[in-house]
Design a protein around this motif. Structure first.
Motif, PDB file in Angstrom:
ATOM      1  N   ALA A 385       0.805  -1.219   0.000  1.00  8.13           N
ATOM      2  CA  ALA A 385       0.000   0.000   0.000  1.00  8.13           C
ATOM      3  C   ALA A 385       0.836   1.265   0.000  1.00  8.13           C
ATOM      4  O   ALA A 385       0.493   2.243  -0.662  1.00  8.13           O
ATOM      5  CB  ALA A 385      -0.934   0.000   1.213  1.00  8.13           C
ATOM      6  N   PHE A 386       1.948   1.278   0.744  1.00  9.99           N
ATOM      7  CA  PHE A 386       2.629   2.543   1.016  1.00  9.99           C
ATOM      8  C   PHE A 386       4.077   2.605   0.534  1.00  9.99           C
ATOM      9  O   PHE A 386       4.736   3.626   0.739  1.00  9.99           O
ATOM     10  CB  PHE A 386       2.608   2.827   2.525  1.00  9.99           C
ATOM     11  CG  PHE A 386       1.226   2.933   3.102  1.00  9.99           C
ATOM     12  CD1 PHE A 386       0.352   3.923   2.670  1.00  9.99           C
ATOM     13  CD2 PHE A 386       0.779   2.039   4.068  1.00  9.99           C
ATOM     14  CE1 PHE A 386      -0.930   4.023   3.193  1.00  9.99           C
ATOM     15  CE2 PHE A 386      -0.497   2.138   4.597  1.00  9.99           C
ATOM     16  CZ  PHE A 386      -1.355   3.133   4.153  1.00  9.99           C
ATOM     17  N   CYS A 387       4.581   1.551  -0.067  1.00 13.63           N
ATOM     18  CA  CYS A 387       5.976   1.538  -0.492  1.00 13.63           C
ATOM     19  C   CYS A 387       6.071   1.340  -1.997  1.00 13.63           C
ATOM     20  O   CYS A 387       5.428   0.445  -2.558  1.00 13.63           O
ATOM     21  CB  CYS A 387       6.734   0.426   0.235  1.00 13.63           C
ATOM     22  SG  CYS A 387       8.480   0.323  -0.179  1.00 13.63           S
ATOM     23  N   LEU A 388       6.861   2.172  -2.643  1.00 11.88           N
ATOM     24  CA  LEU A 388       7.118   2.056  -4.076  1.00 11.88           C
ATOM     25  C   LEU A 388       8.591   1.721  -4.257  1.00 11.88           C
ATOM     26  O   LEU A 388       9.462   2.463  -3.796  1.00 11.88           O
ATOM     27  CB  LEU A 388       6.781   3.370  -4.791  1.00 11.88           C
ATOM     28  CG  LEU A 388       7.003   3.389  -6.312  1.00 11.88           C
ATOM     29  CD1 LEU A 388       6.014   2.465  -7.010  1.00 11.88           C
ATOM     30  CD2 LEU A 388       6.854   4.805  -6.845  1.00 11.88           C
ATOM     31  N   ARG A 389       8.860   0.600  -4.905  1.00 11.62           N
ATOM     32  CA  ARG A 389      10.262   0.184  -5.079  1.00 11.62           C
ATOM     33  C   ARG A 389      10.448  -0.395  -6.474  1.00 11.62           C
ATOM     34  O   ARG A 389       9.739  -1.316  -6.873  1.00 11.62           O
ATOM     35  CB  ARG A 389      10.662  -0.842  -4.033  1.00 11.62           C
ATOM     36  CG  ARG A 389      12.126  -1.284  -4.137  1.00 11.62           C
ATOM     37  CD  ARG A 389      12.478  -2.157  -2.949  1.00 11.62           C
ATOM     38  NE  ARG A 389      13.833  -2.675  -2.968  1.00 11.62           N
ATOM     39  CZ  ARG A 389      14.908  -2.015  -2.546  1.00 11.62           C
ATOM     40  NH1 ARG A 389      14.768  -0.775  -2.104  1.00 11.62           N
ATOM     41  NH2 ARG A 389      16.110  -2.552  -2.579  1.00 11.62           N
ATOM     42  N   ARG A 390      11.399   0.156  -7.203  1.00 14.12           N
ATOM     43  CA  ARG A 390      11.782  -0.379  -8.499  1.00 14.12           C
ATOM     44  C   ARG A 390      13.286  -0.613  -8.541  1.00 14.12           C
ATOM     45  O   ARG A 390      14.047   0.150  -7.936  1.00 14.12           O
ATOM     46  CB  ARG A 390      11.406   0.579  -9.637  1.00 14.12           C
ATOM     47  CG  ARG A 390       9.928   0.542 -10.032  1.00 14.12           C
ATOM     48  CD  ARG A 390       9.049   1.306  -9.081  1.00 14.12           C
ATOM     49  NE  ARG A 390       9.458   2.689  -8.899  1.00 14.12           N
ATOM     50  CZ  ARG A 390       9.062   3.700  -9.695  1.00 14.12           C
ATOM     51  NH1 ARG A 390       8.269   3.457 -10.722  1.00 14.12           N
ATOM     52  NH2 ARG A 390       9.446   4.949  -9.460  1.00 14.12           N
ATOM     53  N   ASN A 391      13.717  -1.639  -9.250  1.00 11.95           N
ATOM     54  CA  ASN A 391      15.126  -1.920  -9.414  1.00 11.95           C
ATOM     55  C   ASN A 391      15.642  -1.251 -10.677  1.00 11.95           C
ATOM     56  O   ASN A 391      14.883  -0.648 -11.442  1.00 11.95           O
ATOM     57  CB  ASN A 391      15.360  -3.433  -9.468  1.00 11.95           C
ATOM     58  CG  ASN A 391      14.994  -4.115  -8.164  1.00 11.95           C
ATOM     59  OD1 ASN A 391      15.326  -3.617  -7.094  1.00 11.95           O
ATOM     60  ND2 ASN A 391      14.296  -5.237  -8.235  1.00 11.95           N
ATOM     61  N   LEU A 392      16.953  -1.364 -10.910  1.00 14.16           N
ATOM     62  CA  LEU A 392      17.548  -0.723 -12.085  1.00 14.16           C
ATOM     63  C   LEU A 392      16.997  -1.285 -13.385  1.00 14.16           C
ATOM     64  O   LEU A 392      17.156  -0.684 -14.444  1.00 14.16           O
ATOM     65  CB  LEU A 392      19.076  -0.877 -12.052  1.00 14.16           C
ATOM     66  CG  LEU A 392      19.796  -0.036 -10.995  1.00 14.16           C
ATOM     67  CD1 LEU A 392      21.285  -0.370 -10.973  1.00 14.16           C
ATOM     68  CD2 LEU A 392      19.601   1.449 -11.243  1.00 14.16           C
ATOM     69  N   GLY A 393      16.326  -2.445 -13.306  1.00 15.44           N
ATOM     70  CA  GLY A 393      15.685  -2.996 -14.486  1.00 15.44           C
ATOM     71  C   GLY A 393      14.557  -2.125 -15.006  1.00 15.44           C
ATOM     72  O   GLY A 393      14.095  -2.298 -16.143  1.00 15.44           O
ATOM     73  N   SER A 394      14.109  -1.160 -14.196  1.00 12.92           N
ATOM     74  CA  SER A 394      13.048  -0.251 -14.626  1.00 12.92           C
ATOM     75  C   SER A 394      13.527   0.719 -15.694  1.00 12.92           C
ATOM     76  O   SER A 394      12.720   1.351 -16.372  1.00 12.92           O
ATOM     77  CB  SER A 394      12.505   0.537 -13.424  1.00 12.92           C
ATOM     78  OG  SER A 394      11.989  -0.329 -12.446  1.00 12.92           O
ATOM     79  N   ILE A 395      14.821   0.885 -15.815  1.00 18.09           N
ATOM     80  CA  ILE A 395      15.382   1.749 -16.853  1.00 18.09           C
ATOM     81  C   ILE A 395      16.358   0.930 -17.678  1.00 18.09           C
ATOM     82  O   ILE A 395      16.950  -0.039 -17.205  1.00 18.09           O
ATOM     83  CB  ILE A 395      16.100   2.975 -16.251  1.00 18.09           C
ATOM     84  CG1 ILE A 395      17.166   2.539 -15.230  1.00 18.09           C
ATOM     85  CG2 ILE A 395      15.107   3.920 -15.602  1.00 18.09           C
ATOM     86  CD1 ILE A 395      17.939   3.685 -14.643  1.00 18.09           C
ATOM     87  N   ASN A 396      16.522   1.303 -18.918  1.00 19.43           N
ATOM     88  CA  ASN A 396      17.372   0.538 -19.825  1.00 19.43           C
ATOM     89  C   ASN A 396      18.810   1.034 -19.750  1.00 19.43           C
ATOM     90  O   ASN A 396      19.283   1.786 -20.603  1.00 19.43           O
ATOM     91  CB  ASN A 396      16.836   0.658 -21.263  1.00 19.43           C
ATOM     92  CG  ASN A 396      15.473   0.021 -21.417  1.00 19.43           C
ATOM     93  OD1 ASN A 396      15.221  -1.039 -20.869  1.00 19.43           O
ATOM     94  ND2 ASN A 396      14.594   0.679 -22.160  1.00 19.43           N
TER      95      ASN A 396
END
Length: 709
Positions: A385-396
């Motif tokens: 609900a409250f945490c947004l997490r992306r790894n470096l795979g989110s960008i090329n």
């Protein structure tokens, strides 16, 4: 085990060690030659007559040792824990608790692993799908798609209607009253380093200006401004640079609340959209009940929010005392030592269902013991609900790889290294025989000497002053304890160890920006009669033999390492620059700009404390970590200076490791630290100097723990 000495002299007390027999079947049959010991989990039962129970409880409490439920007891032995809270007149059969500690530990491990699985997943915590293209007035840089999702995430978590819908979905009946309508706002942006959390935050502030002004209009004591708390003055400059690079001029009106000349109170706060301060300044303001704590902010943002992970620290108390409509944490490492780190962030955020420590204890710890609710589900739903997490795979990003460069000391270096060890052993034997409490100081000093020796070899014995080292050879391993800001250093005045890098703290004076300069800004020293270090020779080879178009960042704890490298780079005709604590903030920025723009500058030498956080140096495609750090996240932060949005070339990360040395122990300790964080709720809370020296624990085994009773 040292804490059990508190029971010495207590009449009739006996100790019994209890070990799970299954661990012996797992013992390595052919231990390596370097493995001089074997460690496993040990429980110690304390036996004694009932009339001595109060004395046992008092003695253990004085050394902060607390009795746990035993894993097992022989026969019909009666169990009574004198430190267990019992209500008057209520009989409790303590024997029913025998074995529950082991069950609780197992459930904690399952819970921790589940949370890490969520945080490490690429398919979870990635936002609510595709967001519509955002139009943000005042923004001159096009956002990446993942940044647009981050802005939408922030705006949704600050919308009354959407948060109420979220609470309903999470089956939360009543939310804490941090806002006038009884709804809590905020969350965690836990994107990996290099994904542009600063720009996403600035864009969210711009997009919500109208909403924030409505919040403050006509109500005394409120401001529509967002307060951003950063780790140092250098990070304030980073935010200002991001603003000028990506926002139209004057799109956000900014005030800086930092330094000796800061205003005693923020005048005309309604004119500011963004106020920047540091954790040190915030703690000072909290102590004096200053202006930052007299205002209700529209939004408070903690940059590098893991700085408040210690709930007993000044910065934690100062941050949680702020009043605001919404609260945000920005951190690429929400968990460094244990899940306790995450719960400190949760206590700052005040978001249901874990809005306070008692809520965590009730909904998580108690449920683990009693099984009344699903602790995993509670934590997982909170993160979703409250945490947004992306790894470096989110960008090329271009491909990157890590090369572990193992170094073997020369014969001369090996002899001198052993001499340092033997000298330390003699001094420790002497202090132990006299029961001198300075034993740990001897151990600390030895570790630092050995770490320094792995870098600069026999030159470490040629005179510390010439090499820029303090007599005790203390390292500057993180931006916290290496800062020269008075208000930041004030956070450490009650510590003997740095809570972030574990450096032993002693009074030191900042080094001046002096010394003979090379033509390209480096600091050169005359050659010593000692043998040039094997490790630094390898670092130099990896720089000088690389493609001339490559740009290198070299991180080290010590200015002596940088000075020796600069001497040889000058001789080789390689353009370089140095940034460390001796360089003023203004000159740092000049050198950074020069490194970015001048092709002739091939290397940037930086102490990891001054350059490991907050900088964008995507012009570099080679990163050298000269020595391992106790805290692996410090290394990750340094690598993130190059491996981030804007990098257009493949990146190679060189990690240098000296064989058969304290550095191999540190590498093992890093792995142990990661595994303990994944395996326990409070695994990082009991780290001691013993853990750092006796790092022979196989990574799959837990460290020793004291379990009396």
């Amino acid at each position: 085990m040292l804490k059990l000495k508190a029971l010495k002299g207590s009449e009739g007390i006996q100790l019994e060690a209890v070990v799970d027999a299954s661990v012996f079947s797992k013992r390595p049959r052919s231990p390596s030659k370097q493995q001089n010991g074997w460690t496993f989990l040990l429980s110690v039962n304390v036996y004694g007559p009932p009339h001595q129970s109060s004395d046992v409880a008092t003695r253990l409490s004085t050394v902060s040792a607390y009795l746990q439920h035993p894993y097992s007891l022989p026969g019909n032995m009666r169990y009574d824990n004198p430190q267990f809270f019992k209500l008057p007149g209520v009989a409790v059969d303590m024997n029913t608790f025998v074995g529950t500690a082991q069950l609780l530990a197992s459930r904690k491990a399952e819970l921790a692993e589940d949370v890490f699985r969520v945080l490490d997943s690429d398919s979870l915590l990635s936002g609510e799908g595709d967001s519509d293209q955002l139009t943000i007035e005042g923004l001159k840089t096009a956002l990446h798609k993942h940044q647009e999702i981050a802005v939408t995430f922030v705006l949704d978590r600050e919308s009354v209607e959407k948060v109420r819908m979220l609470h309903k979905k999470m089956a939360i009946v009543q939310a804490p009253s941090t806002a006038s309508d009884g709804t809590a706002f905020g969350g965690i942006i836990a994107d990996r380093m290099g994904l542009g959390k600063t720009l996403s935050t600035l864009a969210a502030i711009l997009k919500s200006l109208e909403r924030s002004r409505d919040f403050a209009t006509g109500i005394a004591g409120r401001t529509h401004a967002t307060l951003v708390v950063v780790t140092s003055a250098q990070l304030i400059d980073v935010w200002l640079t991001e603003r000028s690079s990506h926002l139209i001029k004057d799109a956000l009106k900014v005030a800086i609340f930092h330094g000796q000349n800061r205003a005693k109170r923020i005048k005309d706060s309604a004119d500011f959209d963004l106020v920047l301060t540091t954790y040190g300044t915030l703690a000072s303001d909290h102590k004096s009940k200053g202006p930052l704590h007299q205002i209700k902010w529209y939004r408070v943002v903690l940059d590098e929010a893991h700085w408040i992970r210690n709930s007993s620290s000044k910065q934690f108390r100062a941050a949680t005392s702020l009043e605001s409509r919404s609260r945000w944490c920005l951190t690429g490492t929400p968990i460094q030592n244990s899940l306790n780190d995450l719960f400190s962030l949760a206590e700052f955020l005040r978001l249901p269902p874990l809005e306070a420590k008692h809520a965590f204890n009730t909904r998580v710890i108690t449920s683990l013991t009693t099984g009344t609710t699903d602790a995993k589900s509670t934590l997982s739903s909170y993160l979703q609900a409250f945490c947004l997490r992306r790894n470096l795979g989110s960008i090329n990003l271009p491909p990157s790889r890590t090369v572990v460069v193992e170094i073997s000391l020369s014969k001369r270096e090996t002899m001198d290294y052993k001499a340092i060890l033997n000298d330390a052993k003699r001094r420790m034997d002497a202090t132990v025989s006299r029961k001198n409490i300075t034993t740990y100081n001897t151990l600390f000093t030895t570790i630092l000497k050995l770490r320094r020796f792995c870098d600069i070899g026999t030159l470490a014995l040629q005179g510390t002053q010439r090499l820029g080292l303090a007599p005790d050879a203390e390292d500057t391993a993180c931006g916290f304890c290496s800062s020269t800001d008075d208000d930041i250093l004030s956070l450490l005045n009650s510590h003997t160890l740095c809570p972030f890098c574990f450096r032993h703290l002693q009074p030191a004076s900042p080094l001046p920006d002096s010394g003979p300069k090379s033509s390209l800004g480096g600091i050169s020293e005359p050659s010593s009669s000692g043998e040039f270090p094997t490790k630094l020779s390898r670092v130099l080879m990896n720089i000088t033999e690389d493609d001339p178009d490559s740009k290198h960042i070299v991180f080290s704890c010590w200015t002596a390492t940088l000075d020796l490298l600069s001497e040889r780079l000058t001789s080789a005709g390689i353009g370089f620059l140095i940034i460390d604590g001796r360089i003023s903030s203004a000159k740092r920025q000049q050198r950074l700009d020069k490194f970015r723009t001048e092709p002739s500058i091939r290397a940037l030498l930086m102490t990891i404390g001054t350059g490991g956080v907050g900088l964008t140096l995507t012009v570099a495609n080679r990163v050298h970590i000269v020595e391992p750090q106790w805290n692996p996240s410090v290394e990750d932060q340094a690598i993130g200076r190059a491996l981030r949005i804007g990098q257009s070339r493949p990146v190679i990360v060189y990690r240098y490791l000296t064989r058969n040395s304290v550095e191999q122990n540190m590498a093992n300790f890093q792995e142990k630290k990661k595994n303990l964080a994944r395996a326990t709720i409070d695994g990082g809370s009991d780290e001691t100097i013993d853990d750092k020296l006796a790092v022979r624990y196989p990574p799959s085994l837990p460290a020793k723990r004291l379990h009396p009773y």
